[in-house]
Design a protein around this motif. Structure first.
Motif, PDB file in Angstrom:
ATOM      1  N   GLU A  17       0.864  -1.252  -0.056  1.00 57.57           N
ATOM      2  CA  GLU A  17      -0.100   0.080  -0.082  1.00 57.57           C
ATOM      3  C   GLU A  17       0.887   1.228  -0.035  1.00 57.57           C
ATOM      4  O   GLU A  17       2.004   1.275   0.901  1.00 57.57           O
ATOM      5  N   THR A  18       0.320   2.304  -0.621  1.00 58.22           N
ATOM      6  CA  THR A  18       0.932   3.525  -0.586  1.00 58.22           C
ATOM      7  C   THR A  18      -0.058   4.743  -0.232  1.00 58.22           C
ATOM      8  O   THR A  18      -1.025   4.766  -0.817  1.00 58.22           O
ATOM      9  N   ILE A  19       0.066   5.192   1.219  1.00 58.81           N
ATOM     10  CA  ILE A  19      -0.716   6.075   1.828  1.00 58.81           C
ATOM     11  C   ILE A  19      -0.411   7.430   1.786  1.00 58.81           C
ATOM     12  O   ILE A  19       0.796   7.558   2.265  1.00 58.81           O
ATOM     13  N   PRO A  20      -1.202   8.271   1.404  1.00 63.42           N
ATOM     14  CA  PRO A  20      -0.755   9.749   1.488  1.00 63.42           C
ATOM     15  C   PRO A  20      -0.731  10.147   2.932  1.00 63.42           C
ATOM     16  O   PRO A  20      -1.573   9.723   3.575  1.00 63.42           O
ATOM     17  N   VAL A  21       0.308  10.927   3.324  1.00 66.25           N
ATOM     18  CA  VAL A  21       0.342  11.381   4.834  1.00 66.25           C
ATOM     19  C   VAL A  21       0.729  12.567   4.919  1.00 66.25           C
ATOM     20  O   VAL A  21       1.252  13.107   4.105  1.00 66.25           O
ATOM     21  N   ARG A  22       0.767  12.991   6.177  1.00 62.76           N
ATOM     22  CA  ARG A  22       1.258  14.488   6.633  1.00 62.76           C
ATOM     23  C   ARG A  22       2.448  13.973   7.862  1.00 62.76           C
ATOM     24  O   ARG A  22       1.911  13.394   8.574  1.00 62.76           O
ATOM     25  N   PRO A  23       3.338  15.002   8.231  1.00 70.31           N
ATOM     26  CA  PRO A  23       4.238  14.595   9.320  1.00 70.31           C
ATOM     27  C   PRO A  23       3.609  14.592  10.547  1.00 70.31           C
ATOM     28  O   PRO A  23       2.535  15.285  10.722  1.00 70.31           O
ATOM     29  N   GLY A  24       3.951  13.777  11.380  1.00 64.67           N
ATOM     30  CA  GLY A  24       3.442  13.722  12.834  1.00 64.67           C
ATOM     31  C   GLY A  24       2.898  12.304  13.304  1.00 64.67           C
ATOM     32  O   GLY A  24       2.923  11.563  12.445  1.00 64.67           O
ATOM     33  N   PRO A  25       2.172  12.112  14.389  1.00 68.19           N
ATOM     34  CA  PRO A  25       1.569  11.084  14.587  1.00 68.19           C
ATOM     35  C   PRO A  25       0.377  10.576  13.637  1.00 68.19           C
ATOM     36  O   PRO A  25      -0.120  11.373  13.152  1.00 68.19           O
ATOM     37  N   LEU A  26       0.534   9.144  13.524  1.00 70.79           N
ATOM     38  CA  LEU A  26      -0.462   8.639  12.554  1.00 70.79           C
ATOM     39  C   LEU A  26      -0.982   7.206  13.311  1.00 70.79           C
ATOM     40  O   LEU A  26      -0.112   6.433  13.708  1.00 70.79           O
ATOM     41  N   THR A  27      -2.243   7.023  13.164  1.00 71.51           N
ATOM     42  CA  THR A  27      -2.733   5.866  13.533  1.00 71.51           C
ATOM     43  C   THR A  27      -3.416   4.799  12.303  1.00 71.51           C
ATOM     44  O   THR A  27      -4.236   5.803  11.574  1.00 71.51           O
ATOM     45  N   LEU A  28      -3.220   3.879  12.197  1.00 67.63           N
ATOM     46  CA  LEU A  28      -3.800   3.157  10.903  1.00 67.63           C
ATOM     47  C   LEU A  28      -4.450   1.951  11.682  1.00 67.63           C
ATOM     48  O   LEU A  28      -4.264   1.315  12.669  1.00 67.63           O
ATOM     49  N   TYR A  29      -5.742   1.866  10.990  1.00 64.61           N
ATOM     50  CA  TYR A  29      -6.606   0.696  11.419  1.00 64.61           C
ATOM     51  C   TYR A  29      -6.569  -0.481  10.549  1.00 64.61           C
ATOM     52  O   TYR A  29      -6.448  -0.172   9.278  1.00 64.61           O
ATOM     53  N   TYR A  30      -6.582  -1.534  10.938  1.00 59.58           N
ATOM     54  CA  TYR A  30      -7.192  -2.866   9.981  1.00 59.58           C
ATOM     55  C   TYR A  30      -8.565  -3.079  10.539  1.00 59.58           C
ATOM     56  O   TYR A  30      -8.765  -3.164  11.730  1.00 59.58           O
ATOM     57  N   PRO A  31      -9.395  -3.389   9.645  1.00 63.29           N
ATOM     58  CA  PRO A  31     -10.814  -3.612   9.819  1.00 63.29           C
ATOM     59  C   PRO A  31     -11.047  -4.658  10.876  1.00 63.29           C
ATOM     60  O   PRO A  31     -10.539  -5.691  10.799  1.00 63.29           O
ATOM     61  N   VAL A  74       4.886   7.461  13.957  1.00 62.66           N
ATOM     62  CA  VAL A  74       4.969   9.098  13.568  1.00 62.66           C
ATOM     63  C   VAL A  74       5.694   9.171  12.071  1.00 62.66           C
ATOM     64  O   VAL A  74       6.868   8.464  12.036  1.00 62.66           O
ATOM     65  N   VAL A  75       5.241  10.040  11.451  1.00 64.33           N
ATOM     66  CA  VAL A  75       5.729  10.176   9.961  1.00 64.33           C
ATOM     67  C   VAL A  75       6.795  11.361  10.256  1.00 64.33           C
ATOM     68  O   VAL A  75       6.348  12.252  10.735  1.00 64.33           O
ATOM     69  N   PRO A  76       7.789  11.315   9.471  1.00 67.24           N
ATOM     70  CA  PRO A  76       8.947  12.149   9.580  1.00 67.24           C
ATOM     71  C   PRO A  76       8.584  13.510   8.870  1.00 67.24           C
ATOM     72  O   PRO A  76       7.608  13.375   8.124  1.00 67.24           O
ATOM     73  N   LYS A  77       9.512  14.413   9.031  1.00 70.96           N
ATOM     74  CA  LYS A  77       9.237  15.702   8.448  1.00 70.96           C
ATOM     75  C   LYS A  77       9.578  15.490   7.263  1.00 70.96           C
ATOM     76  O   LYS A  77      10.210  14.723   6.615  1.00 70.96           O
ATOM     77  N   ASP A  78       8.748  16.242   6.363  1.00 74.53           N
ATOM     78  CA  ASP A  78       8.937  16.245   4.677  1.00 74.53           C
ATOM     79  C   ASP A  78       8.544  15.066   4.139  1.00 74.53           C
ATOM     80  O   ASP A  78       8.761  14.875   2.984  1.00 74.53           O
ATOM     81  N   VAL A  79       7.737  13.985   4.545  1.00 73.57           N
ATOM     82  CA  VAL A  79       7.298  12.875   4.301  1.00 73.57           C
ATOM     83  C   VAL A  79       5.730  13.004   3.926  1.00 73.57           C
ATOM     84  O   VAL A  79       4.909  13.437   4.826  1.00 73.57           O
ATOM     85  N   ASP A  80       5.493  13.005   2.648  1.00 74.76           N
ATOM     86  CA  ASP A  80       4.373  12.986   2.390  1.00 74.76           C
ATOM     87  C   ASP A  80       3.415  11.557   1.821  1.00 74.76           C
ATOM     88  O   ASP A  80       2.152  11.509   1.242  1.00 74.76           O
ATOM     89  N   ARG A  81       4.127  10.386   1.809  1.00 75.28           N
ATOM     90  CA  ARG A  81       3.493   9.302   1.414  1.00 75.28           C
ATOM     91  C   ARG A  81       4.213   8.003   2.440  1.00 75.28           C
ATOM     92  O   ARG A  81       5.691   8.131   2.523  1.00 75.28           O
ATOM     93  N   LEU A  82       3.475   7.105   2.553  1.00 68.47           N
ATOM     94  CA  LEU A  82       3.876   6.084   3.349  1.00 68.47           C
ATOM     95  C   LEU A  82       3.680   4.900   2.665  1.00 68.47           C
ATOM     96  O   LEU A  82       2.741   4.413   2.169  1.00 68.47           O
ATOM     97  N   ASP A  83       4.932   3.952   2.585  1.00 71.79           N
ATOM     98  CA  ASP A  83       4.737   2.584   1.978  1.00 71.79           C
ATOM     99  C   ASP A  83       4.786   1.478   3.108  1.00 71.79           C
ATOM    100  O   ASP A  83       5.213   1.635   4.116  1.00 71.79           O
ATOM    101  N   VAL A  84       3.530   0.760   2.755  1.00 72.57           N
ATOM    102  CA  VAL A  84       3.247  -0.376   3.786  1.00 72.57           C
ATOM    103  C   VAL A  84       3.470  -1.599   2.924  1.00 72.57           C
ATOM    104  O   VAL A  84       2.683  -1.952   1.978  1.00 72.57           O
ATOM    105  N   ASP A  85       4.210  -2.419   3.564  1.00 73.04           N
ATOM    106  CA  ASP A  85       4.354  -3.988   2.986  1.00 73.04           C
ATOM    107  C   ASP A  85       3.851  -4.851   4.174  1.00 73.04           C
ATOM    108  O   ASP A  85       4.311  -4.698   5.180  1.00 73.04           O
ATOM    109  N   TYR A  86       3.225  -6.082   3.773  1.00 77.94           N
ATOM    110  CA  TYR A  86       3.026  -6.977   4.564  1.00 77.94           C
ATOM    111  C   TYR A  86       2.734  -8.331   3.821  1.00 77.94           C
ATOM    112  O   TYR A  86       2.130  -8.150   2.681  1.00 77.94           O
ATOM    113  N   ASP A  87       2.416  -9.315   4.495  1.00 76.55           N
ATOM    114  CA  ASP A  87       2.154 -10.557   4.045  1.00 76.55           C
ATOM    115  C   ASP A  87       0.830 -11.179   4.716  1.00 76.55           C
ATOM    116  O   ASP A  87       0.681 -10.786   5.975  1.00 76.55           O
TER     117      ASP A  87
END
Length: 602
Positions: A17-31, A74-87
């Motif tokens: 997954e590639t998720i658009p983000v902004r810097p700072g704390p982030l919580t992701l849910y799994y359904p 926590v999303v680092p400064k100047d980051v606008d996308r997060l890559d998520v990989d899993y099985d």
């Protein structure tokens, strides 16, 4: 998001997954709370190898200490996308159902998107958009309600048009090596397809008569409701003995996983035909119109409440039997046989003396996972079968009050027959159900309903049967429907529940014992193993012979049982012979049942 399914034979999905983000704390849910499952059953334990990265750097994360479906980072400064990989290790999904839920075989993969998605907290699921894609093994075919965007499969990505998270989770993909598609609405402006995958080509051999039944099902449902709420509909059917049986509703598709011979064996099809009608009916009842307490802003932050499942599931179960008959899957006689089995089952639930039908709906999120032992005393998800009796009572009451001018078909058109073509969900409350019934036929429906829902009684609510012109009775010979369901649909030999009072597997393992029934009083408990009946080695036939002879027997039925390595003989004092449910015609009453299952005319 891309789901690599090329390792499906090894029962592994690989997700990026590639998720658009902004810097700072982030919580992701799994359904967690899944529509249709009515429970917090998201398979979070399937997820492994979870990695988060940004700009090529791996990020630290931690699971919430209270809610394991939430991930914090926590999303680092100047980051606008997060890559998520899993099985996703989908070999066996542990839902607390004993053997687990198997969704893959070497030739089949049934993908539910909630298995393979993380999404950001703090947003309504209908406001989050996904661009999904899958990669299938070479030579595999697929079907889904999602609209293909580009790609043809064969180890190349199949990209689907962008959809909201709600639509994504509501649109499973079935895929496999052996595939067949049947047009169920030839020439219609709104397409409906039957899409089948199987482990072997022979299991796809649907007959012309069955095809006609599926086509009539589409015709009859659309005539009754008067509208449709899908741009196209896919009946997704998996035929396999290596995949767990399942029936799950979606707005523009259903996901039914049946035994390999479900279409090619006449008894298996007879036993399971109403399931197709059940899940298709959910497009209107449950998806287009949904109880307000089941329409939540996302799949995690607010629990789903099941207080109106006697409408969501109970009414759907009633219409499933009716529509199976109107479509021609069943004859009116087979409908009555199925109804007799439902009535007998519910009439042997002593747990209703302490637990109301309403409470079974209120506790649904836990009752889906209760064991079979003592189920007649603890109760289970009885709002399904007892909903049949509740809505039969309503249907016959409408016919009686209106002198045969109105019926539940009129309620269907009023309650669901609006917004033709729209898939935007409309919610409802108990008061909305009452108001719709009153608009069809004035009556004190609130009291009528609450009397059934809140009752503590010794017997099932059989007033609708009597008003419909029939009484529940028992005979020494099983019906055609009974034999079909026992041989293809039921895990236990139910012959004895309505006589000596217990269910037992073919190997003698006792599944359930009727509370305060004859076997209960003799000391039998679930989990024991019956090894002999009246000095004969146990078999279902030996038990049937003993029960059949009980009316003329001088002595009680002797059961040699093993319990945790200890053996003893129990003596069951029963003299009533074999008892199989049937309906007998009442004198001086209208035959509403035949009217109810008569096909809707144009």
């Amino acid at each position: 998001m891309q789901v690599d399914m090329t390792q499906a034979a090894r029962k592994i999905y690989m997700v990026h997954e590639t998720i658009p983000v902004r810097p700072g704390p982030l919580t992701l849910y799994y359904p967690k709370w899944l529509p249709g499952y009515h429970a917090p059953s998201g398979p979070i334990t399937e997820v492994a190898g979870l990695r988060f990265s940004a700009s090529g750097q791996q990020l630290a994360w931690r699971r919430d200490l209270v809610d394991p479906f939430a991930i914090h980072l926590v999303v680092p400064k100047d980051v606008d996308r997060l890559d998520v990989d899993y099985d996703v290790l989908a070999a066996v999904r542990d839902l607390g159902l004993g053997d687990g839920d198997k969704a893959l075989s070497p030739a089949i993969a049934d993908l539910e998107w909630n298995q393979v998605v993380f999404y950001p907290a703090g947003y309504a699921s209908k406001a989050i958009t996904f661009q999904p894609s899958v990669v299938l093994p070479d030579d595999w075919h697929y079907a889904t309600a999602l609209v293909p965007h580009v790609g043809t499969g064969g180890n190349r990505p199949i990209r689907f048009a962008a959809v909201t998270l709600n639509q994504l989770v509501d649109s499973p993909v079935v895929s496999g090596r052996y595939f067949r598609q049947v047009d169920l609405a030839p020439g219609a402006r709104v397409p409906v397809e039957l899409d089948m995958v199987a482990d072997a080509p022979a299991d796809l051999a649907i007959t012309p008569k069955q095809v006609d039944g599926f086509r009539q099902l589409v015709v009859q449902e659309n005539r009754m409701f008067g509208t449709r709420h899908y741009a196209g509909y896919h009946m997704l059917v998996t035929l396999s003995d290596h995949i767990s049986e399942l029936g799950l509703e979606h707005h523009q598709s259903f996901d039914i996983r049946a035994s390999a011979d479900d279409l090619v064996d006449a008894d298996a099809f007879l036993a399971g035909a109403s399931e197709f009608a059940h899940e298709y009916t959910h497009s209107w009842n449950g998806k287009f119109r949904r109880p307000d307490d089941l329409w939540t802003p996302d799949f995690n932050s607010v629990p789903m409440k099941g207080d109106l499942l006697w409408v969501y599931e109970g009414l759907t179960e009633y219409w499933a039997d009716v529509m199976a008959t109107r479509a021609g899957f069943w004859t009116p006689s087979e409908f009555r046989q199925a109804l007799a089995m439902t009535a007998a089952q519910l009439d042997h639930v002593p747990g209703r003396s302490w637990q109301s039908l309403q409470d079974t709906a209120d506790m649904a999120s836990r009752l889906y996972y209760v064991p079979s032992s003592w189920k007649n005393w603890r109760r289970g998800t009885d709002f399904y079968p007892e909903g049949v009796l509740v809505w039969l009572n309503i249907d016959t009451k409408l016919r009686e009050l209106s002198q045969d001018h109105r019926s539940l078909d009129d309620f269907a058109r009023r309650f669901y027959g609006m917004d033709d073509g729209s898939d935007v969900t409309r919610t409802y409350t108990f008061a909305d159900v009452v108001d719709a019934l009153n608009a069809v036929q004035p009556y004190d429906w609130a009291t009528f309903l609450r009397r059934m829902l809140d009752a503590h009684a010794d017997h099932a609510p059989l007033d609708g049967l009597a008003r419909g012109g029939y009484q529940l009775a028992y005979t020494g010979m099983p019906s055609t429907m009974w034999k079909a369901r026992i041989s293809h649909d039921q895990p236990a030999d139910d012959d004895a529940m309505y006589s000596v009072g217990f269910d037992v597997k073919d190997d003698g393992e006792v599944v359930d014992v009727l509370w305060n029934g004859p076997a209960f009083k003799a000391g039998l408990i679930p989990g024991m193993r019956v090894t002999a009946v009246n000095s004969r080695a146990f078999s279902p036939d030996a038990l049937d012979d003993a029960v059949a002879a009980s009316g003329d027997a001088r002595n009680p039925i002797a059961l040699l049982v093993e319990n945790d390595g200890q053996f003893e003989t129990l003596h069951v004092d029963y003299r009533g012979g074999l008892r199989y449910p049937q309906l007998v015609r009442g004198k001086g009453t209208p035959d509403y049942l035949d009217q109810i299952v008569a096909p809707v005319k144009p």
